[in-house]
Design a protein around this motif. Structure first.
Motif, mmCIF file in Angstrom:
data_model
loop_
_atom_site.group_PDB
_atom_site.id
_atom_site.type_symbol
_atom_site.label_atom_id
_atom_site.label_comp_id
_atom_site.label_asym_id
_atom_site.label_seq_id
_atom_site.Cartn_x
_atom_site.Cartn_y
_atom_site.Cartn_z
ATOM 1 N N THR A 1 32.226 55.804 37.728
ATOM 2 C CA THR A 1 33.484 55.190 37.976
ATOM 3 C C THR A 1 33.911 54.105 38.978
ATOM 4 O OG1 THR A 1 34.552 56.514 39.478
ATOM 5 C CG2 THR A 1 34.632 57.185 37.223
ATOM 6 N N ASN A 2 34.751 53.289 39.194
ATOM 7 C CA ASN A 2 34.917 52.420 39.976
ATOM 8 C C ASN A 2 35.073 53.259 41.513
ATOM 9 O OD1 ASN A 2 34.840 50.226 38.154
ATOM 10 N ND2 ASN A 2 36.923 49.808 38.598
ATOM 11 N N ALA A 3 35.783 54.272 41.319
ATOM 12 C CA ALA A 3 36.068 55.393 42.494
ATOM 13 C C ALA A 3 34.577 55.812 43.218
ATOM 14 C CB ALA A 3 36.780 56.372 42.407
ATOM 15 N N ASP A 4 33.713 55.995 42.396
ATOM 16 C CA ASP A 4 32.332 56.472 42.713
ATOM 17 C C ASP A 4 31.705 55.466 43.599
ATOM 18 O OD1 ASP A 4 32.418 59.018 41.530
ATOM 19 O OD2 ASP A 4 31.734 58.228 39.684
ATOM 20 N N TRP A 5 31.665 53.968 43.098
ATOM 21 C CA TRP A 5 30.947 53.147 43.643
ATOM 22 C C TRP A 5 31.811 52.661 44.880
ATOM 23 C CZ3 TRP A 5 29.199 48.742 39.529
ATOM 24 C CH2 TRP A 5 27.988 49.208 39.082
ATOM 25 N N ALA A 6 33.093 52.617 44.942
ATOM 26 C CA ALA A 6 33.800 52.439 45.953
ATOM 27 C C ALA A 6 33.493 53.357 47.354
ATOM 28 C CB ALA A 6 35.128 52.285 46.019
ATOM 29 N N ALA A 7 33.289 54.749 46.852
ATOM 30 C CA ALA A 7 33.219 55.725 47.895
ATOM 31 C C ALA A 7 31.843 55.270 48.487
ATOM 32 C CB ALA A 7 33.189 57.043 47.209
ATOM 33 N N ARG A 8 30.751 54.909 47.653
ATOM 34 C CA ARG A 8 29.420 54.897 47.983
ATOM 35 C C ARG A 8 29.500 53.252 48.952
ATOM 36 N NH1 ARG A 8 24.588 54.857 43.997
ATOM 37 N NH2 ARG A 8 23.703 54.083 45.799
ATOM 38 N N SER A 9 30.219 52.565 48.969
ATOM 39 C CA SER A 9 30.299 51.345 49.473
ATOM 40 C C SER A 9 31.332 51.403 50.713
ATOM 41 C CB SER A 9 31.077 50.193 48.696
ATOM 42 O OG SER A 9 30.067 50.038 47.619
ATOM 43 N N ALA A 10 31.844 52.559 51.053
ATOM 44 C CA ALA A 10 32.940 52.687 52.036
ATOM 45 C C ALA A 10 33.902 51.670 51.935
ATOM 46 C CB ALA A 10 32.137 53.100 53.440
ATOM 47 N N LEU A 11 34.511 51.680 50.951
ATOM 48 C CA LEU A 11 35.736 50.823 50.672
ATOM 49 C C LEU A 11 36.761 51.629 49.974
ATOM 50 C CD1 LEU A 11 33.835 47.520 49.689
ATOM 51 C CD2 LEU A 11 35.009 47.944 51.757
ATOM 52 N N SER A 12 38.048 50.923 49.920
ATOM 53 C CA SER A 12 38.970 51.548 49.290
ATOM 54 C C SER A 12 38.782 50.962 47.607
ATOM 55 C CB SER A 12 40.098 51.147 49.463
ATOM 56 O OG SER A 12 40.533 49.794 49.174
ATOM 57 N N GLU A 13 39.066 51.735 46.643
ATOM 58 C CA GLU A 13 38.926 51.222 45.244
ATOM 59 C C GLU A 13 39.162 49.767 44.876
ATOM 60 O OE1 GLU A 13 39.553 52.483 40.618
ATOM 61 O OE2 GLU A 13 39.982 54.117 42.524
ATOM 62 N N ARG A 14 40.439 49.314 45.669
ATOM 63 C CA ARG A 14 41.120 47.987 45.199
ATOM 64 C C ARG A 14 40.218 47.127 46.091
ATOM 65 N NH1 ARG A 14 47.362 47.110 46.010
ATOM 66 N NH2 ARG A 14 47.283 48.446 44.486
ATOM 67 N N ALA A 15 39.788 47.487 47.218
ATOM 68 C CA ALA A 15 38.975 46.411 47.904
ATOM 69 C C ALA A 15 37.706 46.515 47.403
ATOM 70 C CB ALA A 15 38.825 46.972 49.493
ATOM 71 N N PHE A 16 37.078 47.526 46.983
ATOM 72 C CA PHE A 16 35.708 47.303 46.312
ATOM 73 C C PHE A 16 35.826 46.512 45.083
ATOM 74 C CE2 PHE A 16 32.888 48.682 42.940
ATOM 75 C CZ PHE A 16 31.502 48.599 43.619
ATOM 76 N N THR A 17 36.945 46.775 44.059
ATOM 77 C CA THR A 17 37.169 46.034 42.902
ATOM 78 C C THR A 17 37.058 44.429 43.234
ATOM 79 O OG1 THR A 17 37.689 47.780 41.747
ATOM 80 C CG2 THR A 17 38.387 45.650 40.660
ATOM 81 N N ARG A 18 37.849 44.113 44.280
ATOM 82 C CA ARG A 18 38.172 42.794 44.709
ATOM 83 C C ARG A 18 36.960 42.051 45.085
ATOM 84 N NH1 ARG A 18 42.404 43.650 47.486
ATOM 85 N NH2 ARG A 18 41.058 43.946 49.292
ATOM 86 N N ARG A 19 36.244 42.784 45.819
ATOM 87 C CA ARG A 19 34.867 42.141 46.390
ATOM 88 C C ARG A 19 33.874 42.032 45.120
ATOM 89 N NH1 ARG A 19 31.027 45.133 50.817
ATOM 90 N NH2 ARG A 19 29.263 43.428 50.754
ATOM 91 N N PHE A 20 33.807 43.186 44.369
ATOM 92 C CA PHE A 20 32.976 42.901 43.262
ATOM 93 C C PHE A 20 33.101 41.677 42.217
ATOM 94 C CE2 PHE A 20 30.647 44.047 39.339
ATOM 95 C CZ PHE A 20 29.639 44.968 39.670
ATOM 96 N N ARG A 21 34.601 41.740 42.038
ATOM 97 C CA ARG A 21 34.891 40.597 41.184
ATOM 98 C C ARG A 21 34.589 39.274 41.807
ATOM 99 N NH1 ARG A 21 38.353 40.476 36.928
ATOM 100 N NH2 ARG A 21 39.262 42.563 37.305
ATOM 101 N N ALA A 22 34.760 39.082 43.071
ATOM 102 C CA ALA A 22 34.526 37.946 43.661
ATOM 103 C C ALA A 22 33.088 37.610 43.708
ATOM 104 C CB ALA A 22 34.942 37.954 45.303
ATOM 105 N N GLU A 23 32.210 38.545 43.716
ATOM 106 C CA GLU A 23 30.727 38.326 43.645
ATOM 107 C C GLU A 23 30.320 38.120 41.939
ATOM 108 O OE1 GLU A 23 28.055 40.039 46.354
ATOM 109 O OE2 GLU A 23 29.596 40.299 47.949
ATOM 110 N N THR A 24 30.832 38.570 41.252
ATOM 111 C CA THR A 24 30.388 38.532 39.869
ATOM 112 C C THR A 24 30.984 37.938 38.889
ATOM 113 O OG1 THR A 24 31.036 40.789 39.085
ATOM 114 C CG2 THR A 24 28.990 40.825 40.337
ATOM 115 N N GLY A 25 32.281 37.739 39.187
ATOM 116 C CA GLY A 25 33.330 37.168 38.174
ATOM 117 C C GLY A 25 33.845 38.006 37.229
#
Length: 268
Positions: A172-196
């Motif tokens: 899940t997004n929560a799993d990846w956010a936790a591994r990245s030490a980010l909140s789920e919202r911050a992680f999703t925003r960063r991922f979208r910025a880098e991949t579209g």
């Protein structure tokens, strides 16, 4: 020309160098680059091409256009290739990133003929005309969506490459956010910025791309189960929606494989 290194003939005064190569099952061509642009056609099997910014899965009877001087790695799964190495100055329209395209019958037959040419083929006769026509046919091809972007940042790229090697529907997004030490919202925003695209959409496409090599040795029913789809119909609908063709086009009809319920690890 057949089964010779492109470096051995790169010096030749020919805009187009056709080379056919047979690869051992599972052979990996580790990171390398070419001075020329490459049109890499898999007459058989499946290829997975990686660059720093993405992964392109090339189904049977498709090809990938690789720009000159682009470091890339290729995993060959039962592949016999027909490649063209092209002087970059002759193809200013060549894409700046790898691009998967279809190979219709005329282009396929031209490729099969060209790899039988001698290295110093006659530019003024039939062979030269075939080489010229090949470039016209390639220029007319349209991109196919058999790829995913890989983020530039090392942490996100690691997550993505691990997922491509072992797609898991339970992530899940929560799993990846936790591994990245980010909140789920911050992680999703960063991922979208880098991949579209969102992480969930990216993972969905990655799972579908993982299906292409699996379909070489398994049925649609087996692959759908191994990739975590609720039913073969759901998998078929998602695959067709993403790639414009049903998975049955790439699947074997019968197979004796491990239980579909087991988690898949894709060994390219």
């Amino acid at each position: 020309m057949r089964n010779i290194p492109s470096d051995d003939v790169d010096h030749l005064d020919r805009v187009v160098l056709p080379i056919g190569t047979d690869y051992a099952a599972g052979q990996v061509l580790d990171w390398h680059e070419h001075q020329r642009a490459q049109f890499l056609y898999g007459a058989t099997g499946v290829m997975v091409v990686e660059t720093a910014d993405g992964t392109w899965t090339v189904p049977p009877e498709r090809a990938v256009l690789i720009p000159a001087a682009t470091p890339h790695r290729v995993r060959m799964l039962g592949v016999s290739t027909r490649s063209l190495y092209v002087e970059p100055g002759a193809v200013p329209w060549w894409p700046a990133r790898c691009t998967v395209v279809d190979v219709p019958p005329l282009l396929r037959e031209l490729l099969l003929a060209a790899v039988e040419f001698p290295s110093d083929y006659d530019l003024s006769g039939r062979e030269g005309a075939v080489a010229t026509l090949l470039l016209h046919e390639i220029a007319a091809r349209s991109p196919l969506p058999f790829h995913v972007a890989v983020p530039a940042s090392a942490g996100l790229a690691t997550l993505c490459r691990e997922y491509l090697a072992a797609p898991d529907a339970a992530v899940t997004n929560a799993d990846w956010a936790a591994r990245s030490a980010l909140s789920e919202r911050a992680f999703t925003r960063r991922f979208r910025a880098e991949t579209g695209e969102s992480p969930a959409v990216w993972r969905s496409r990655a799972r579908l791309l993982a299906a292409v090599p699996l379909l070489r040795t398994a049925t649609v029913t087996e692959v759908s189960g191994r990739l975590g789809y609720a039913s073969p119909a759901a998998f078929t609908a998602a695959f067709t929606r993403a790639f414009g063709t049903p998975p049955s086009r790439f699947a074997r009809t019968t197979a004796a494989r491990p239980s579909p319920a087991q988690r898949v690890t894709v060994h390219f």
